[in-house]
Motif scaffolding. Structure first.
Motif, PDB file in Angstrom:
ATOM      1  N   ASP A   1       8.025   7.011   4.931  1.00  0.00           N
ATOM      2  CA  ASP A   1       7.059   5.918   4.827  1.00  0.00           C
ATOM      3  C   ASP A   1       6.891   5.217   6.176  1.00  0.00           C
ATOM      4  OD1 ASP A   1       6.840   6.557   2.177  1.00  0.00           O
ATOM      5  OD2 ASP A   1       8.159   4.946   1.472  1.00  0.00           O
ATOM      6  N   THR A   2       8.000   5.003   6.853  1.00  0.00           N
ATOM      7  CA  THR A   2       7.937   4.384   8.177  1.00  0.00           C
ATOM      8  C   THR A   2       7.143   5.245   9.144  1.00  0.00           C
ATOM      9  OG1 THR A   2      10.092   3.352   7.799  1.00  0.00           O
ATOM     10  CG2 THR A   2       9.321   3.481  10.077  1.00  0.00           C
TER      11      THR A   2
ATOM     12  N   GLN B   1       4.694   7.394   8.446  1.00  0.00           N
ATOM     13  CA  GLN B   1       3.260   7.340   8.141  1.00  0.00           C
ATOM     14  C   GLN B   1       2.653   6.018   8.607  1.00  0.00           C
ATOM     15  OE1 GLN B   1       1.906  10.143   7.202  1.00  0.00           O
ATOM     16  NE2 GLN B   1       3.986  10.986   7.111  1.00  0.00           N
ATOM     17  N   ARG B   2       3.393   4.952   8.466  1.00  0.00           N
ATOM     18  CA  ARG B   2       2.886   3.645   8.890  1.00  0.00           C
ATOM     19  C   ARG B   2       2.849   3.531  10.411  1.00  0.00           C
ATOM     20  NH1 ARG B   2       6.197   1.177   6.265  1.00  0.00           N
ATOM     21  NH2 ARG B   2       7.774   0.709   7.825  1.00  0.00           N
ATOM     22  N   ASP B   3       3.941   3.954  11.061  1.00  0.00           N
ATOM     23  CA  ASP B   3       4.012   3.800  12.514  1.00  0.00           C
ATOM     24  C   ASP B   3       3.130   4.798  13.247  1.00  0.00           C
ATOM     25  OD1 ASP B   3       5.687   1.714  12.215  1.00  0.00           O
ATOM     26  OD2 ASP B   3       7.503   2.709  12.929  1.00  0.00           O
TER      27      ASP B   3
ATOM     28  N   GLU C   1      -0.099   2.828  13.545  1.00  0.00           N
ATOM     29  CA  GLU C   1      -0.034   1.615  14.347  1.00  0.00           C
ATOM     30  C   GLU C   1       0.304   1.903  15.804  1.00  0.00           C
ATOM     31  OE1 GLU C   1       2.810  -0.784  12.398  1.00  0.00           O
ATOM     32  OE2 GLU C   1       1.567  -1.216  10.633  1.00  0.00           O
TER      33      GLU C   1
END
Length: 1376
Positions: A896-897, A899-901, A904
């Motif tokens: 999850d981290t 995919q988010r990072d 960003e």
């Protein structure tokens, strides 16, 4: 022999022409003068190697001038080298015993050490390929080497690479290269000399030469004078017979062994000790035999059938001067012993045939040998067991009690026997005791480590040695040496059983292999025994090697002199004897096999006797010791740390290469990854050390501390090995790289901790933080990059797939992706953002930090981000296959981290002008959302720059060209990644520039825009337009409109338009010419008909909703806003709902709010609104009866049980809308009044509308009796309330039960069931009368206007309104 060298000895120009005076008489009693020892003068080759001038002595015979040189290697020099025997000054005994002997260790373990001794004659080093053999004599410290033409004697223990060497040109050299090599032996020094003598026997010709002292021959003339005293020949040799062995039996003399099986006694001194050669065949045998040792002369002549049958002849350890016991062994297992006296006298002792007993004992002890035929049995060699051993060695030995006997009549020997086939041999050491009473076969010790057959072309037969103290035996083959322990193991039941069976338990045994090369072979050997203080004479022999442990010394052609020495012989008799372990074998292969010039072989010759798991565990342990420098084979205080670390990397690579070369080794995946991780850490640590030196060089004096040195100091003491200053460990940086590289993951991650600490504690200024940040970014980026590069480059070597994260049972957490590393990488990147935002975006005028370093940080940021993403991928891939549930959950968190990072942090790069780097990074990780945003935003930024006021026309043109290039790049990505990227790109375009940008994108050649619009339900309003305008697909446009209007549209007006357009599109599609087959066309028409029905039903519901809205519009039209509208509507039209039923109130308010907002109501919601709302009494003249409309909604919008329950609910609310108690009170009412009361009920109006509808639609018969309406929704609600909270549902159920109870009272107390029937009949009669009258009027002549009006009323189905306008309407209304 041996490796070539540059020098061979002093040149001819250094020799003196001075001769000694000849003796006055030829009396043999005159001693030969010694060669004068001189310091070696300068020569030509002195300047070539001034540090190691060779010392060479050459003794020539008068036959030398007849020799020449031939290509077969036999030298017959035409012109002899005339040189004096010159010799350097002899060092003192103390100097010779120096511990620094200059030897090179070839291998070592806890049991033995193999080393190459430095001393080797230059002549042998240069002529390493000549045929040769030799022997080692440890008693005097000399080695002897023989070729066809020369004999070389040198002190093999010398520390000089070019020792003083005595070279003897042999008289009567071999005539052919195929002739047997000369045989030689060193002779015990005479009383007047410290140096041994030399005797040479030419095997074929029988010529014998003897030098009393190797240093005493001075000139050719002197040798010529003494020729009769030092040369002789063997008389009585048979044709074809030759000497095969010379046995030193001093002080009794020598024994010659002939190929015919005969033996001869030879002495080189007369009875007075003067030089003189005598040879006599041994003829006197035992009393029971006639003839010599092997029979009479006739027996000797007939012994040709036994030619080569003698395996070995050995002399026992003498107990009396001038007397030795000799034992001969044949290959077939016969043993002969006799006693020889000085002068040639001999006496027979024993002759036994031990073959059968040997075979039986060996096959019992070695099952592998038991499966081989007995005719393959052969005796190869034997050795005498030493006598006079200390009691502790006798007690700790596995040999029999004969060890303690010193009687010469009892001979205690060890036989080396074999069962040999073409492919393999089984060797055994067998203890045999000979006595006058017979023999006994005692201990059998199978050799399991060596099974290679003996080569027929080997220069020397296998030899067995048992040096004092008889605990370890050496078995020397042509290219291998086996070390076998004969010591007893600590007491155990298994050991006791083996002892009773005379089988040696499984004790230490190892084999030392030499290269399988024709240029490398063992051509001679000898042993060194522990030095005894009791031998005073030995103290004077300076060349003798003084040792406390036994050793075997080998002459290895192509290599030199090699010593195989036991490290501590007493350990073999201890409670913890040395053993061959998987780790020790790996250590030998790794630390010594890595040397290219090592003649030993550590792999490929045979498999290790360990399981794959044992080898794997040993490999992991050894790998860790290499990385942490815990092995004694690695220097812990290197002068060059970089070289030390590179060497450790080489050791690790050698380890895996050796493991890959082992046969039948199945190394677990866990072990392979662990070994690879260690190698990666060492490689990366080497790179970091190089960076440390660069950082130091870049910093000014007085400021040499950098990120690496600070990290080594500040790492938590529990996460490193603390240096000990009291013993001189004062460099924490070097100490860490020597001992703690295996914790490299902690070291790398600590880079951020140093930055954080320095920043928060204000330990340095901005410039200092800037440099530390640059170093941290450099180290974190480079370390992980180097690790992955090494992994990719060596994946085949380690047998792993670098493209997939390491995962599986027991595999350790990837060191490049630990939680510490990934967490600190994230923090370091985010700190870098803050730093660049603060300083990079500032004006470059007078910056507080180094702009070059700042620019370097910016340029490294994309790579650092890439390392962070890779670490997240690696960890999550490992964790999701873990058997730990908590670790598996971490895999989800990391993913999850990621995919988010990915979105960003890639998007953040554009803020620093890293557009192309961001695109590359997003492409690499297929982060299509961030990739699309970066490209679209770059295009928008370029377009904005082109349109800027300050931009010139040429600049604007360049910017627009770049815009087109980027759009083309985006189109190319469409082609490469298809919808995965195209949809993200259109999403970005839609968000930033609107739908027109989607429709106008010029490089979408595959129509992804249409797919994008069709895939987005929320874009259906645009999609159907694109279908019509661009795709010309009316069919799909109608489907889109239908789907939009039926399922997704929320606004009622939009829904009406969309459904209408969809209907229009369907009708247009039906009218278009068909291009489909008949079957397809029929299906298409059926589909269109079904869709048209759906549209009509939805439009009918919308019409009902619109009509309802028209009834409340007058109420809300004066409201100032939507809230006021809702308030007014509820106040006016919600008056019939009791306040206590809050759930019904809430339900009504929600439905009314949606109606006011023009939202398209769901059928059930619209039904609730129609059945709960209050409308003024005249509404049915305008829109029709509200309950009738609710039933129509149920018909159009519901199916099955859902429609049935809805109709029951409608009727229940219809029934309870009237006061049936009043209707039921017929007292004092005439019929007309009662009929009027019934006709005013809501039930009547609803039934009238339904019956009127039946004339146009006979399928519409939604009749429900009052009793049938009971019980609906009192236990459960409809599907709208499935996800509602229980409190609301319970309140709503209470309201439903209240409705149900009210209806039940009307049924039970006021005859509602009967009144329903009466009301229905009245409605039916009224409708029937109305239709009858209309039919009659239509038949009679009427004014056209009236007829038209009648047709309109009839057509609308509203007969009630028409009848009420007539005078008799009231009567006709009730059918009277």
């Amino acid at each position: 022999m041996f490796s070539p060298a540059l020098h061979e000895g002093p040149s001819k120009g250094t020799r003196s022409n001075r001769r000694r005076q000849r003796p006055l008489s030829s009396d043999a009693s005159v001693q030969q003068p010694k060669a004068k020892r001189q310091r070696l003068p300068l020569a030509e080759n002195t300047f070539s190697n001034p540090d190691a001038p060779p010392e060479m002595f050459e003794v020539k015979s008068d036959k030398v001038d007849l020799l020449g040189i031939k290509r077969d290697g036999i030298e017959n020099a035409g012109v002899p080298r005339r040189e004096l025997s010159v010799r350097a000054k002899k060092p003192k005994a103390g100097e010779r015993a120096s511990k620094g002997d200059g030897s090179i260790v070839l291998t070592s373990n806890n049991a033995y050490t193999v080393s190459k001794l430095p001393a080797l004659p230059d002549r042998l080093r240069a002529d390493a390929q000549n045929q040769q053999h030799g022997a080692v004599y440890s008693a005097n410290g000399y080695a002897l080497n023989l070729t066809h033409t020369h004999a070389f004697v040198w002190p093999y223990t010398s520390t000089s690479p070019s020792p003083e060497t005595f070279t003897f040109a042999l008289p009567y050299p071999s005539k052919h290269a195929t002739d047997p090599l000369p045989l030689g032996c060193l002779v015990t020094p005479s009383a007047s000399s410290e140096e041994p003598g030399l005797v040479i026997v030419m095997p074929v010709s029988g010529k014998i030469a003897y030098w009393e002292s190797i240093s005493s021959a001075a000139t050719l003339d002197f040798i010529r004078q003494q020729r009769t005293g030092v040369e002789d020949s063997i008389s009585g040799m048979f044709s074809g017979e030759h000497v095969v062995q010379i046995v030193n039996a001093e002080s009794a003399g020598f024994v010659l062994v002939f190929s015919s099986g005969r033996l001869a006694y030879m002495n080189v001194r007369d009875g007075h000790g003067r030089p003189g050669i005598t040879v006599q065949f041994l003829r006197n045998g035992p009393s029971s035999h006639s003839g010599g040792f092997l029979g009479s002369i006739r027996h000797a002549l007939s012994a040709s059938s036994l030619r080569g049958d003698i395996a070995a002849v050995r002399a026992s350890y003498g107990t009396k001067v001038g007397e030795r016991v000799m034992v001969a062994a044949t290959t077939k297992g016969k043993l002969h012993s006799w006693k020889v006296h000085r002068g040639g006298h001999h006496e027979f002792l024993a002759e036994v045939d031990v073959r059968d007993d040997l075979v039986a004992a060996i096959q019992q002890a070695d099952p592998a040998a038991g499966s081989l035929p007995q005719d393959l049995f052969e005796v190869l060699d034997f050795a005498f067991v030493p006598r006079g051993l200390e009691k502790k060695y006798v007690d700790s030995n596995r040999l029999c009690e004969a060890l303690s006997h010193d009687d010469d009549s009892l001979q205690h020997i060890l036989l080396l026997a074999s069962f040999s086939s073409k492919r393999q041999s089984r060797y055994s050491i067998v203890e045999v005791v000979l006595s006058p009473k017979g023999f006994r076969v005692a201990t059998v010790r199978p050799l399991n480590s060596y099974i290679s057959p003996v080569r027929a072309s080997a220069p020397q037969k296998p030899r067995i040695y048992l040096p004092r103290p008889a605990l370890v035996a050496f078995v020397v083959f042509d290219r291998a040496v086996v070390i076998a322990s004969l010591a007893a193991l600590p007491d155990s039941p298994e050991a006791q059983l083996q002892e009773d069976s005379h089988i040696v338990p499984s004790t230490f045994e190892d084999v030392i292999d030499f290269q399988d090369d024709d240029r490398v072979q063992i051509v001679g050997s000898g042993i060194e025994e522990p030095f005894s203080n009791g031998h005073a004479q030995d103290e004077l022999r300076a060349h003798r090697h003084k040792t406390k442990n036994p050793a075997a010394v080998l002459l290895v052609q192509g290599v030199g002199t090699v010593r195989v020495a036991i490290n501590d012989v007493d350990r073999f008799a201890s409670d913890k004897p040395p053993e061959v372990t998987a780790k020790s074998k790996l250590e030998q292969a790794v630390f010594f096999g890595v040397k290219e010039d090592n003649p030993l072989v550590f792999q490929g010759r045979r498999s290790l006797p360990f399981s794959s798991q044992e080898i794997g565990n040993a490999a992991i342990e050894l790998s860790h010791e290499i990385v942490s420098s815990k092995t004694p084979f690695i220097v812990n205080l290197p002068a060059s740390l970089e070289n030390n670390m590179r060497t450790r990397v080489t050791y690790l690579e050698r380890l895996i290469s050796h493991l890959n070369a082992l046969d039948n080794l199945e190394l677990e995946t866990r072990d392979r990854w662990t070994l690879l991780y260690d190698a990666e850490k060492m490689t990366v640590a080497t790179w970091i050390w190089q960076k440390n030196e660069e950082f130091i060089a870049q910093r000014p004096k007085g400021d040499k501390k950098n990120l690496i040195s600070e990290t080594a100091v500040y790492i938590n003491e529990h996460q490193k090995t603390e240096p000990n200053p009291t013993i001189g460990e004062v460099d924490p940086v070097r100490h860490w790289f020597i001992h703690d590289v295996w914790r490299l993951d902690i070291f790398v991650a600590w880079g951020y901790q140093i930055i954080k600490y320095a920043w928060t504690e204000r330990l340095t200024d901005e410039a200092g933080i800037n440099r530390l940040l640059w170093e941290a970014v450099t180290i974190n980026n480079g370390a992980i990059r180097e690790a992955h590069q090494y992994r990719r480059a060596n994946e085949l070597l380690y047998g792993v797939d670098s493209r997939k994260p390491a995962s599986g049972l027991g595999i350790a957490e990837p060191w490049t992706a630990t939680h510490f590393i990934t967490n600190n990488l994230k923090r370091l990147i985010e700190f870098t953002y803050q730093w660049l935002d603060t300083y990079y975006m500032q004006s470059p005028d007078n910056p507080p930090v180094d702009r070059k370093l700042l620019e370097s940080i910016r340029e490294l940021l994309p790579d650092l981000t890439q390392r962070y993403f890779v670490a997240l991928v690696e960890y999550s891939g490992w964790a999701k296959k873990s058997d730990d549930l908590q670790v598996q959950q971490m895999a989800k968190t990391y993913n999850d981290t990621l995919q988010r990072d990915k979105y960003e942090k890639i998007l953040k790069l554009k803020d620093y002008g890293l557009w192309d780097e961001a695109i590359e990074l997003a492409t690499k990780h297929e982060a299509f959302d961030s990739l699309a945003d970066v490209i679209v935003q770059q295009i928008l930024a370029l377009e904005a720059a082109a349109a800027s006021r300050g931009t010139t026309s040429s600049q604007a043109k360049e910017e627009l060209q770049l815009v087109d290039t980027k759009k083309r790049q985006m189109g190319a990505l469409f082609d490469k990644y298809k919808q995965k990227f195209a949809f993200c790109a259109y999403e970005a375009l839609l968000e930033s520039s609107g739908v027109q940008a989607v429709l106008d994108f010029p490089y979408d050649i595959r129509g992804f825009a249409t797919d994008f619009l069709r895939a987005k339900p929320e874009l259906a309003k645009i999609s159907w337009i694109n279908d019509v305008e661009r795709e010309k697909d009316i069919d799909h446009a109608s489907d889109t409109l239908l789907s939009l209007g039926l399922t997704r549209e929320q606004q009622v007006w939009n829904k009406k338009i969309e459904l209408s357009l969809g209907k229009l599109a369907l009708l247009a599609d039906e009218s278009a010419p068909s291009v489909h087959s008949s079957g397809t066309q029929s299906d298409r028409e059926a589909k269109n008909d079904a869709n048209l029905i759906k549209i009509d039903k939805e439009l009918s519901i919308i019409k009902i909703q619109d009509s309802l809205y028209s009834m409340i519009l007058p109420t809300i039209q004066d409201a100032v806003d939507e809230s006021a509208e809702l308030e007014l509507a509820i106040k006016e039209h919600g008056r019939l709902i009791l306040k206590k039923h809050k759930a019904l109130v809430q339900l009504f308010e929600d439905a009314m709010g949606r109606l006011v907002k023009h939202e398209a109501l769901q059928p059930l919601t619209l039904i609730d609104l129609l059945t709960l709302i209050y409308l003024h009494p005249g509404h049915f003249d305008i829109i029709g009866d509200q309950f009738y409309l609710a039933l129509k909604v149920a018909k159009y919008g519901l199916k099955g049980d859902e429609r049935t329950n809805a109709e029951r609910l409608i009727w229940r609310r219809c029934f309870i809308r009237d006061d049936w108690k009043r209707v039921n009170e017929t007292n004092e009412k005439n019929d007309l009044d009662q009929l009027a009361v019934v006709g005013e009920t809501t039930t009547y109006r609803t039934l009238f509308a339904i019956i009127d509808e039946e004339h146009g639609d006979e399928s519409f018969r939604p009749y429900v009796k009052p009793s049938e309406a009971l019980g609906v929704f009192v236990d459960s609600l409809d599907r709208r309330f499935d996800n509602m909270d229980d409190g609301f549902k319970n309140k709503l159920l209470e309201a439903m039960k209240w409705e149900d109870s009210k209806l039940r009272i009307f049924i039970e107390k006021n005859q509602l069931e009967k009144w329903y029937q009466t009301t229905r009949e009245c409605a039916e009669n009224t409708v029937e009368s109305a239709y009858h009258r209309l039919t009659k009027e239509k038949a009679s002549s009427q004014m056209p206007e009236e007829a038209e009006e009648s047709r309109g009323l009839f057509g609308n189905g509203n007969v009630k309104a028409s009848f009420e306008r007539t005078e008799a309407g009231r009567v006709n209304l009730f059918g009277v």
